[in-house]
Motif scaffolding. Structure first.
Motif, PDB file in Angstrom:
ATOM      1  N   SER A  43      39.870  30.821  37.400  1.00  0.00           N
ATOM      2  CA  SER A  43      40.492  29.517  37.150  1.00  0.00           C
ATOM      3  C   SER A  43      41.911  29.549  37.716  1.00  0.00           C
ATOM      4  O   SER A  43      42.498  30.609  37.905  1.00  0.00           O
ATOM      5  CB  SER A  43      40.527  29.226  35.646  1.00  0.00           C
ATOM      6  N   SER A  44      42.454  28.409  37.963  1.00  0.00           N
ATOM      7  CA  SER A  44      43.780  28.330  38.581  1.00  0.00           C
ATOM      8  C   SER A  44      44.879  28.892  37.696  1.00  0.00           C
ATOM      9  O   SER A  44      45.933  29.274  38.176  1.00  0.00           O
ATOM     10  CB  SER A  44      44.098  26.888  38.954  1.00  0.00           C
ATOM     11  N   LYS A  45      44.648  28.982  36.386  1.00  0.00           N
ATOM     12  CA  LYS A  45      45.695  29.466  35.487  1.00  0.00           C
ATOM     13  C   LYS A  45      45.867  30.992  35.519  1.00  0.00           C
ATOM     14  O   LYS A  45      46.911  31.489  35.148  1.00  0.00           O
ATOM     15  CB  LYS A  45      45.430  28.994  34.063  1.00  0.00           C
ATOM     16  N   ARG A 121      42.606  32.632  46.175  1.00  0.00           N
ATOM     17  CA  ARG A 121      42.649  32.003  44.843  1.00  0.00           C
ATOM     18  C   ARG A 121      42.415  33.000  43.716  1.00  0.00           C
ATOM     19  O   ARG A 121      42.255  32.609  42.573  1.00  0.00           O
ATOM     20  CB  ARG A 121      41.640  30.869  44.789  1.00  0.00           C
ATOM     21  N   GLY A 122      42.400  34.297  44.039  1.00  0.00           N
ATOM     22  CA  GLY A 122      42.370  35.316  42.987  1.00  0.00           C
ATOM     23  C   GLY A 122      41.115  36.153  42.890  1.00  0.00           C
ATOM     24  O   GLY A 122      41.018  37.015  42.019  1.00  0.00           O
ATOM     25  N   GLN A 123      40.139  35.951  43.745  1.00  0.00           N
ATOM     26  CA  GLN A 123      38.926  36.752  43.661  1.00  0.00           C
ATOM     27  C   GLN A 123      39.097  37.998  44.537  1.00  0.00           C
ATOM     28  O   GLN A 123      38.519  38.133  45.603  1.00  0.00           O
ATOM     29  CB  GLN A 123      37.695  35.944  44.072  1.00  0.00           C
ATOM     30  N   HIS A 124      39.940  38.879  44.031  1.00  0.00           N
ATOM     31  CA  HIS A 124      40.229  40.146  44.689  1.00  0.00           C
ATOM     32  C   HIS A 124      40.604  41.164  43.615  1.00  0.00           C
ATOM     33  O   HIS A 124      40.976  40.785  42.498  1.00  0.00           O
ATOM     34  CB  HIS A 124      41.375  39.990  45.698  1.00  0.00           C
ATOM     35  N   MET A 125      40.521  42.450  43.956  1.00  0.00           N
ATOM     36  CA  MET A 125      40.757  43.471  42.945  1.00  0.00           C
ATOM     37  C   MET A 125      41.064  44.806  43.602  1.00  0.00           C
ATOM     38  O   MET A 125      40.478  45.159  44.621  1.00  0.00           O
ATOM     39  CB  MET A 125      39.500  43.596  42.076  1.00  0.00           C
TER      40      MET A 125
END
Length: 177
Positions: A43-45, A121-125
């Motif tokens: 999510s964007s948050k 958008r954050g789908q990385h690790m």
């Protein structure tokens, strides 16, 4: 009645011995990335959800990470490609919806989604695999022998308390047979 008690004691003993052996031989763990949420677009948050998830885990050599997803992919990339959120030639690629990746060495592993825009958008690790634990050395010895102030004590390897408890319960089981 006594034979019923003896049978149940033997069952408990066998169960205890089996669980003790299982503890001794576990050499890897499978982690499900994102726990029950899986490998999805955050999510964007909170676009650091996967790095936060990974930072709470202790990854060892031979552990595996499982990525569950729909219409996505998993790439293992270099640190430079991770920073760019792009890779033309990933180290590893999978898009089968249920990807298992083995962490086969100590160090850092960089994962990104292969779907355009998802990594940004954050789908990385980043996963850090710990160095294997070496047995403790017997004290800090100086290169010169006979130095005063050194004790003759030898360091003992730490034994996990769960193994000690399993051994105690196994021993107690033998007493009741």
């Amino acid at each position: 009645m006594a034979s019923l008690f003896m049978g149940s004691c033997r069952f408990v003993l066998i169960l205890t011995l089996f669980s003790t052996l299982q503890l001794l031989f576990v050499d890897s763990v499978e982690f499900e990335v994102g726990d029950d949420k899986g490998w999805v677009l955050p999510s964007s948050k909170n676009n650091e959800i996967y790095n936060q998830w990974a930072s709470k885990k202790r990854f060892q050599i031979n552990d595996t990470v499982r990525f569950k997803y729909k219409k996505d992919s998993v790439l293992v990339v270099t640190d430079a490609e991770y920073e760019k959120c792009h890779s033309s030639y990933p180290i590893f690629f999978s898009n089968n919806g249920d990807t298992i990746f083995k962490l086969d060495r100590p160090g850092l592993f960089y994962f990104i989604s292969g779907v355009t825009g998802h990594c940004e958008r954050g789908q990385h690790m980043i996963i850090k695999v710990l160095e294997p634990e070496s047995p403790p050395s017997p004290g800090n010895q100086n290169s010169t022998s006979g130095t005063s102030g050194q004790s003759g004590a030898v360091g003992m390897a730490a034994i996990p308390s769960t193994i000690i408890m399993q051994f105690i319960f196994s021993f107690l089981g033998f007493l009741f047979i």
